[in-house]
Design a protein around this motif. Structure first.
Motif, PDB file in Angstrom:
ATOM      1  N   THR A 229       9.176  42.962  42.497  1.00 24.96           N
ATOM      2  CA  THR A 229       8.643  41.882  42.735  1.00 24.96           C
ATOM      3  C   THR A 229       9.694  40.889  43.627  1.00 24.96           C
ATOM      4  O   THR A 229      10.954  40.904  42.945  1.00 24.96           O
ATOM      5  CB  THR A 229       8.442  41.048  41.347  1.00 24.96           C
ATOM      6  OG1 THR A 229       7.204  41.560  40.895  1.00 24.96           O
ATOM      7  CG2 THR A 229       7.592  39.621  41.861  1.00 24.96           C
ATOM      8  N   TRP A 230       9.270  40.484  44.496  1.00 28.15           N
ATOM      9  CA  TRP A 230      10.143  39.471  45.421  1.00 28.15           C
ATOM     10  C   TRP A 230       9.589  38.177  45.438  1.00 28.15           C
ATOM     11  O   TRP A 230       8.382  37.951  45.386  1.00 28.15           O
ATOM     12  CB  TRP A 230      10.171  40.080  46.851  1.00 28.15           C
ATOM     13  CG  TRP A 230      10.702  41.296  47.103  1.00 28.15           C
ATOM     14  CD1 TRP A 230      11.391  42.204  46.230  1.00 28.15           C
ATOM     15  CD2 TRP A 230      10.832  41.949  48.387  1.00 28.15           C
ATOM     16  NE1 TRP A 230      11.768  43.347  46.977  1.00 28.15           N
ATOM     17  CE2 TRP A 230      11.424  43.241  48.186  1.00 28.15           C
ATOM     18  CE3 TRP A 230      10.542  41.570  49.695  1.00 28.15           C
ATOM     19  CZ2 TRP A 230      11.636  44.078  49.211  1.00 28.15           C
ATOM     20  CZ3 TRP A 230      10.749  42.493  50.726  1.00 28.15           C
ATOM     21  CH2 TRP A 230      11.409  43.712  50.553  1.00 28.15           C
ATOM     22  N   THR A 231      10.633  37.198  45.309  1.00 30.35           N
ATOM     23  CA  THR A 231      10.288  35.849  45.579  1.00 30.35           C
ATOM     24  C   THR A 231      10.890  35.182  46.698  1.00 30.35           C
ATOM     25  O   THR A 231      12.083  35.360  46.855  1.00 30.35           O
ATOM     26  CB  THR A 231      10.607  34.859  44.170  1.00 30.35           C
ATOM     27  OG1 THR A 231       9.868  35.493  43.161  1.00 30.35           O
ATOM     28  CG2 THR A 231      10.163  33.633  44.230  1.00 30.35           C
ATOM     29  N   TRP A 232      10.050  34.344  47.342  1.00 28.47           N
ATOM     30  CA  TRP A 232      10.607  33.311  48.386  1.00 28.47           C
ATOM     31  C   TRP A 232      10.362  32.022  48.472  1.00 28.47           C
ATOM     32  O   TRP A 232       8.950  31.918  48.526  1.00 28.47           O
ATOM     33  CB  TRP A 232      10.595  34.123  50.055  1.00 28.47           C
ATOM     34  CG  TRP A 232      11.053  33.510  51.008  1.00 28.47           C
ATOM     35  CD1 TRP A 232      12.381  33.567  51.515  1.00 28.47           C
ATOM     36  CD2 TRP A 232      10.515  32.717  51.837  1.00 28.47           C
ATOM     37  NE1 TRP A 232      12.762  32.609  52.583  1.00 28.47           N
ATOM     38  CE2 TRP A 232      11.347  32.020  52.935  1.00 28.47           C
ATOM     39  CE3 TRP A 232       9.246  32.026  52.147  1.00 28.47           C
ATOM     40  CZ2 TRP A 232      11.086  31.133  53.788  1.00 28.47           C
ATOM     41  CZ3 TRP A 232       8.542  31.352  52.952  1.00 28.47           C
ATOM     42  CH2 TRP A 232       9.705  30.759  54.013  1.00 28.47           C
ATOM     43  N   PHE A 233      10.904  31.292  49.150  1.00 25.68           N
ATOM     44  CA  PHE A 233      10.468  29.992  49.124  1.00 25.68           C
ATOM     45  C   PHE A 233      11.682  29.237  50.175  1.00 25.68           C
ATOM     46  O   PHE A 233      12.535  29.854  50.504  1.00 25.68           O
ATOM     47  CB  PHE A 233      10.633  28.789  48.032  1.00 25.68           C
ATOM     48  CG  PHE A 233      11.561  29.083  46.861  1.00 25.68           C
ATOM     49  CD1 PHE A 233      12.698  28.241  46.857  1.00 25.68           C
ATOM     50  CD2 PHE A 233      11.043  29.992  45.928  1.00 25.68           C
ATOM     51  CE1 PHE A 233      13.498  28.633  46.145  1.00 25.68           C
ATOM     52  CE2 PHE A 233      12.013  30.278  44.938  1.00 25.68           C
ATOM     53  CZ  PHE A 233      13.447  29.671  44.842  1.00 25.68           C
ATOM     54  N   ASP A 234      11.544  28.188  50.685  1.00 30.07           N
ATOM     55  CA  ASP A 234      12.470  27.195  51.372  1.00 30.07           C
ATOM     56  C   ASP A 234      13.869  27.285  50.400  1.00 30.07           C
ATOM     57  O   ASP A 234      13.935  26.584  49.658  1.00 30.07           O
ATOM     58  CB  ASP A 234      11.941  25.814  51.698  1.00 30.07           C
ATOM     59  CG  ASP A 234      13.117  25.134  52.877  1.00 30.07           C
ATOM     60  OD1 ASP A 234      14.068  25.709  53.113  1.00 30.07           O
ATOM     61  OD2 ASP A 234      12.465  24.073  53.238  1.00 30.07           O
ATOM     62  N   PRO A 235      14.845  27.808  51.259  1.00 31.92           N
ATOM     63  CA  PRO A 235      16.229  27.899  50.634  1.00 31.92           C
ATOM     64  C   PRO A 235      16.662  26.263  50.451  1.00 31.92           C
ATOM     65  O   PRO A 235      17.549  26.298  49.263  1.00 31.92           O
ATOM     66  CB  PRO A 235      17.207  28.917  51.180  1.00 31.92           C
ATOM     67  CG  PRO A 235      16.226  29.557  52.121  1.00 31.92           C
ATOM     68  CD  PRO A 235      14.924  28.890  52.527  1.00 31.92           C
ATOM     69  N   ALA A 236      16.421  25.578  50.879  1.00 30.93           N
ATOM     70  CA  ALA A 236      16.771  24.101  50.859  1.00 30.93           C
ATOM     71  C   ALA A 236      16.013  23.426  49.782  1.00 30.93           C
ATOM     72  O   ALA A 236      16.417  22.156  49.466  1.00 30.93           O
ATOM     73  CB  ALA A 236      16.485  23.260  52.203  1.00 30.93           C
ATOM     74  N   LEU A 237      14.998  23.866  49.159  1.00 31.02           N
ATOM     75  CA  LEU A 237      14.492  23.379  47.950  1.00 31.02           C
ATOM     76  C   LEU A 237      13.982  21.885  48.172  1.00 31.02           C
ATOM     77  O   LEU A 237      14.487  21.071  47.553  1.00 31.02           O
ATOM     78  CB  LEU A 237      15.239  23.695  46.689  1.00 31.02           C
ATOM     79  CG  LEU A 237      15.051  24.896  45.959  1.00 31.02           C
ATOM     80  CD1 LEU A 237      15.971  24.828  44.698  1.00 31.02           C
ATOM     81  CD2 LEU A 237      13.619  25.195  45.315  1.00 31.02           C
ATOM     82  N   PRO A 238      13.214  21.664  49.154  1.00 30.80           N
ATOM     83  CA  PRO A 238      12.787  20.193  49.216  1.00 30.80           C
ATOM     84  C   PRO A 238      11.950  19.892  47.842  1.00 30.80           C
ATOM     85  O   PRO A 238      11.353  20.546  47.355  1.00 30.80           O
ATOM     86  CB  PRO A 238      11.994  20.190  50.598  1.00 30.80           C
ATOM     87  CG  PRO A 238      11.334  21.558  50.686  1.00 30.80           C
ATOM     88  CD  PRO A 238      12.660  22.398  50.264  1.00 30.80           C
TER      89      PRO A 238
END
Length: 329
Positions: A229-238
């Motif tokens: 399982t891979w997870t991705w979101f904006d690394p800047a975490l707005p």
């Protein structure tokens, strides 16, 4: 490689097809409309047996497909049980059945959602799915159930991808639909109504740019499937507040975000009268505690989001085809 993209005419599906074709892969985009931003369009329906395909068309597709990518599904947080389970559960069962009949299959790439964690307590990561959580709505449960079905398919090579809410204009320049997910709050905010968010909305939104998500899907196609399982979101975490401010900025509006339980109670009482989707009120508090190391397993590291993709979303909502103005009724 021959990649079948299920839901290829949708928001993420268009970006995925363009990304895969740009990488030189043979792409077939299946959808109810049969349209395709890239590759060959094919009319079908994941909620039907054999994806709505018959005869030679079905046999030829199964004979050539090496990868199946599932990016179909509704993002309507107000969907009822019939809609959520028909698309997310019945659809996935049909996809699994179809994939088992593909002799050259190398991988099934299933796009899930971080919202499958619902109201999870305690820290969660890539390995967890059911942690005793309950769910705010049928959308969350539908995504949870669909991912569980894929994880149980141990006879198939698969990779599960988890994204949060996806924003940003797609690479083909299409405007966004403004009626679902976080975007459903924008008309309410643009009219100047206050919105209650715990801590003033200063908690992670886990949003990401649709183009970055398409890059992750393409990486999953290129990488041998191991059941990970891979997870991705904006690394800047707005934060949720930052997202709302940037979405409203192109309109010249500063959203009124307050931390007020009184405002929250009033919103629940009058939500239907002022056009605020009730499902959004359930996301007024921090969602879950996500382990920050979840993106460490992404090959090559997490893709960066396009600069200004949040403001670009707000500008896209200015376009008449986004139908944001029509949602003010």
């Amino acid at each position: 490689m021959s990649v079948l993209v299920l839901g290829g005419s949708g928001y993420l599906g268009r970006a995925v097809c363009l990304e895969l074709e740009g990488a030189g892969l043979d792409v077939v985009a299946l959808s109810r409309s049969g349209s395709a931003a890239a590759g060959r369009g094919l009319r079908g329906d994941v909620t039907r047996h054999n994806l709505g395909l018959f005869g030679d068309e079905l046999a030829e597709l199964q004979a050539e497909v090496t990868h199946v990518v599932g990016v179909f599904g509704s993002v309507d947080w107000d969907s009822g049980p019939a809609q959520a389970l028909d698309v997310h559960a019945t659809g996935v069962r049909n996809v699994l059945r179809f994939s088992r009949a593909c002799p050259k299959l190398e991988a099934l790439v299933h796009v899930s959602s971080l919202l499958a964690f619902g109201r999870a307590e305690g820290r969660v990561g890539n390995r967890e799915l059911y942690v005793g959580q309950d769910f705010r709505n049928w959308y969350e449960y539908g995504k949870y159930h669909a991912e569980a079905l894929v994880r149980e398919a141990e006879d198939l090579p698969f990779t599960v991808l988890r994204f949060g809410p996806l924003l940003g204009p797609d690479p083909a320049g299409h405007a966004l639909g403004a009626g679902d997910g976080l975007l459903a709050a924008v008309p309410y905010l643009l009219q100047g109504y206050p919105v209650h968010l715990k801590h003033g909305g200063r908690f992670p939104s886990y949003v990401g740019d649709v183009v970055g998500a398409a890059e992750v899907v393409a990486a999953a196609v290129r990488t041998p499937a191991t059941g990970a399982t891979w997870t991705w979101f904006d690394p800047a975490l707005p934060t949720v507040a930052e997202v709302m401010h940037r979405l409203c900025r192109p309109w010249g509006v500063v959203p009124k975000i307050v931390d007020s339980a009184v405002v929250g109670r009033v919103q629940r009482l009058v939500a239907s009268r002022i056009g605020l989707p009730k499902a959004l009120l359930d996301y007024a508090e921090p969602w879950f505690d996500l382990d920050p190391s979840v993106m460490d397993t992404l090959p090559g590291g997490p893709p960066a989001c396009r600069p200004g993709y949040l403001a670009g979303t707000g500008r896209a909502l200015l376009e008449p085809e986004a139908d944001l103005q029509g949602s003010f009724t």
